[in-house]
Structure formats: C-alpha cells, structure tokens
Design a protein around this motif. Structure first.
Motif, mmCIF file in Angstrom:
data_model
loop_
_atom_site.group_PDB
_atom_site.id
_atom_site.type_symbol
_atom_site.label_atom_id
_atom_site.label_comp_id
_atom_site.label_asym_id
_atom_site.label_seq_id
_atom_site.Cartn_x
_atom_site.Cartn_y
_atom_site.Cartn_z
ATOM 1 N N PHE A 82 0.820 -1.218 0.000
ATOM 2 C CA PHE A 82 0.000 0.000 0.000
ATOM 3 C C PHE A 82 0.857 1.272 0.000
ATOM 4 O O PHE A 82 0.497 2.279 0.567
ATOM 5 N N SER A 83 2.012 1.174 -0.669
ATOM 6 C CA SER A 83 2.877 2.342 -0.838
ATOM 7 C C SER A 83 2.954 2.677 -2.323
ATOM 8 O O SER A 83 2.333 2.021 -3.151
ATOM 9 N N LYS A 84 3.758 3.680 -2.669
ATOM 10 C CA LYS A 84 3.904 4.066 -4.083
ATOM 11 C C LYS A 84 4.497 2.935 -4.913
ATOM 12 O O LYS A 84 4.208 2.799 -6.097
ATOM 13 N N ASP A 85 5.362 2.110 -4.283
ATOM 14 C CA ASP A 85 5.995 0.999 -5.022
ATOM 15 C C ASP A 85 5.038 -0.169 -5.227
ATOM 16 O O ASP A 85 5.282 -1.041 -6.051
ATOM 17 N N GLY A 86 3.948 -0.203 -4.441
ATOM 18 C CA GLY A 86 2.971 -1.295 -4.574
ATOM 19 C C GLY A 86 1.838 -0.863 -5.484
ATOM 20 O O GLY A 86 2.034 -0.614 -6.669
#
Length: 398
Positions: A82-86
């Motif tokens: 649930f981050s920018k990388d996900g």
C-alpha cells in the motif's frame, strides 16, 4: 465508495491485490526474502525482481502451516503493497475486501481486524475466503445463473499450504462438507528439492530455483502405474527425460529445459539436472499424499467425501460444477486425471464436469472485484464505527 474499495486475496505464497475499479490485480510475493548475493538488503514482495542473483534465497513467510501468524512480516509486506511501489494508494478511509483461510482461528481473525482498523485506519471491511470469492466469480461468469442463491458447486482450491474442497449448496458453504488435505504447492516444491538433492546435487537451499523447475517441467500422469514403467525401455525414457539447465545468474537468470539437438552456446559451462520420473511423481502427491507419509486421502476421494455431507438432491449439480482454482491447479494433465479418478468413484448415472479457469491464481480476486462493485456491497461491510462499538464480537454476530 465502491470505486475506491481495495480487494486483497491474501494468500500464503502470493497476495493478489488491486482497486475494485482496476481490470486486473498485481500478484506480489507475500513474504520477505534475503539473498546471499546482497546481504545488506532485504527484499519485500515484488522487490525480488530487482535482485540479480536469487540463488540460496531465504524466505521469511507471513503464514505458517497455512495460517497468518507472523504479523510483523505481514505488516512489512502490506506497508510495501500500500505504498507508491505497490498499488500506489493507502488503505486509510477505504473499504477492503480481504480473504482468510477456511476455518480460521478466532485469535488470528481478531489480530487481523485490530491491525486493519487500528494500524491502517480502514473505513470498513468485508472478510471472506478465496473459495467464496471464486464461487461468486463463477456465478458472475455464468450466463445461466443469475443469483448466488441458486448456486450448487464444489470449489477445489489447490493452495500453497493446503488443498481445500469446499461444497456450496444454494449459494452457502456446507461447513461440515469442507475437506482439507495438507498438501499444496509448498509440499510439492520441498519434495522435488529432496529428490534432486538425493539423486543429483544439493538444492535444499534453493527453494526459488526448485519452484521454477517444478513450474517448468512437472505434469500429472493420467495413469500413474503405467507412467512408472518409464524405465522399462529407452523409448519410454526418452519421451519423459529432460535436462534442465540451471540458472547461473550472469548469462541466464531463469533455468530452462534444454532442447535436444539445439544446444545454446553458453550451455557447455552451465550445470544441468537430468529429470525423469520426478516430473510426474511430485504432482502425484495431490492424489496420493501417503507417498510422503501424510496419512490422508487425495483430492478425488476428498471430493467424494465432501459430497456425502451434502443433501443427495444436490449431488448431480455439484458434480457438474466442480471449479478448480489455485496455483497448483496449472499442472498439465491435472484435469483429465482428476476427472478419470472421480469418474471411477461416483455413481455411473451422474456426470462429472470440471472447470479450470484460464487464470486460476487470480480467479478469486476477480470475484472480490465483483463483490466490491455489487449494488448492495455497503450492507455487508463491517464499518469502523461498528468495530469501535462492538469489537470482533460484532463481526461474529454478523
């Protein structure tokens, strides 16, 4: 709200996750990995794609024996997801559709609720199982059926830790008919590791590579006894035997089956593993778990046993709607063998029909997408306000 709902099929090996308004989910390894080649770094989820050398990969899994027990690891993976990388969005003030194992422990359910409501501040939660989402998607896919309430089917979920057989009668799980076999993708990979290590070279630390070998070369024998005659003559042996070129992580990142008569230049310097009957004896565990000392029946017998717990009036339709999902359902030959074995176990006057979707790994996620975008989804969501007032007990009363 439906547009922003997150759908998370939280499997023991991979998490299938995405927003309900997206066409397809991301499939992200649900674990943390450490590599020999890069000791200072840990790889979370799909960061493993950045690792140049995945030999002797060490896994820290969120699930143990099929249940979510390592919460620190799970939080690290979810933080990444649930981050920018996900998927590029946080869970805060969104609803989530999330899966859990069949017959999950109350303590695990409580911990999940606490983490989602208190750590991630979700607005609401709909907790279900991947088998129920697969059944929901099956109804949505079917032109004949209009409602879940009319559904009679059997879901066979061949997962990472377990295989579950889950019958549905008139749209509801028949709880006393659920059967669990303690064999899944993990047991198959471990068995293949032992066979290769005993016969050829030590690969006991190479779960990642052996898992790829399993995916690339294994198949289910339609007639196991006949297939075991492979060593009787050279002709039969040649039909089955392959040489698998192992990756060296410089010229070759993933192993492959060597094509006879068409050698590649670099093959002279690479290690190979000759494979013969391992190719079909490993997936055979799904049909005969006793081969590795697990005193349980195989999938066909478990289906018949599950059937006995269902009303006899539903048997005909249940056998016509057997849906197979999960990563280990993708072995070539799996469906014909299962059909053949089931055919010999059920009465002659009942037909057997098996359905395996094109994408058995993500099939349940698409069911979650259907649930999250359905008209009355809001009625089933357990909201943060309800959680603050009633805690976990309010969800059980639901």
């Amino acid at each position: 709200m439906a547009n922003t709902t997150v759908v998370l099929d939280n499997g023991a090996y991979t998490a299938k996750v995405g927003l309900a308004n997206e066409d397809e989910p991301q499939v992200i390894p649900n674990c943390i990995m450490k590599a020999k080649s890069e000791r200072r770094r840990v790889f979370v989820g799909n960061q493993i794609d950045e690792c140049r050398d995945t030999s002797a990969l060490y896994y820290i899994l969120c699930f143990q024996r099929g249940y979510l027990l390592n919460w620190d690891t799970q939080k690290t993976v979810w933080d990444h997801i649930f981050s920018k990388d996900g998927i590029g969005c946080s869970l805060e003030n969104r609803s989530i559709v999330i899966t859990e194992p069949q017959m999950n422990f109350h303590s695990v359910q409580e911990a999940m609720l606490e983490m989602l409501f208190e750590e991630y501040r979700v607005a609401g939660l709909y907790k279900t199982t991947s088998a129920e989402l697969a059944a929901f998607n099956y109804v949505a896919d079917s032109e004949e059926r209009t409602t879940m309430q009319s559904l009679n089917c059997i879901i066979i979920d061949v997962g990472y830790s377990f295989t579950h057989v889950v019958p549905f009668v008139l749209g509801r799980r028949v709880l006393e008919g659920i059967r669990r076999i303690d064999v899944g993708g993990k047991a198959l990979t471990n068995h293949l590791k032992e066979l290769i290590s005993y016969r050829h070279l030590n690969v006991m630390d190479e779960s990642h590579v052996v898992n790829q070998i399993k995916e690339d070369v294994c198949f289910v024998a339609e007639d196991f006894k006949n297939a075991m005659r492979v060593h009787e003559c050279d002709k039969k042996r040649k039909e089955i035997a392959v040489d698998y070129v192992l990756p060296d992580f410089t010229t070759c990142k993933r192993g492959y089956i060597r094509m006879p008569g068409q050698p590649r230049e670099e093959e002279e310097h690479q290690q190979m593993v000759p494979l013969c009957n391992e190719r079909f004896t490993v997936p055979e565990l799904l049909f005969n778990p006793s081969d590795i000392g697990i005193q349980q029946v195989g999938i066909p017998e478990a289906v018949v046993d599950a059937l006995k717990a269902c009303p006899w009036e539903a048997h005909r339709e249940l056998l016509l709607n057997i849906l197979i999902v999960g990563g280990s359902a993708q072995f070539p030959g799996f469906l014909p063998r299962l059909k053949r074995d089931l055919r010999s176990l059920v009465p002659d006057d009942l037909e057997v029909s098996l359905i395996c979707p094109e994408d058995p790994v993500r099939y349940a996620w698409y069911g979650g997408k259907e649930v999250a975008t359905s008209v009355n989804f809001e009625e089933f969501v357990y909201t943060r306000e309800e959680y603050d007032e009633y805690g976990i007990h309010g969800l059980h009363q639901r």
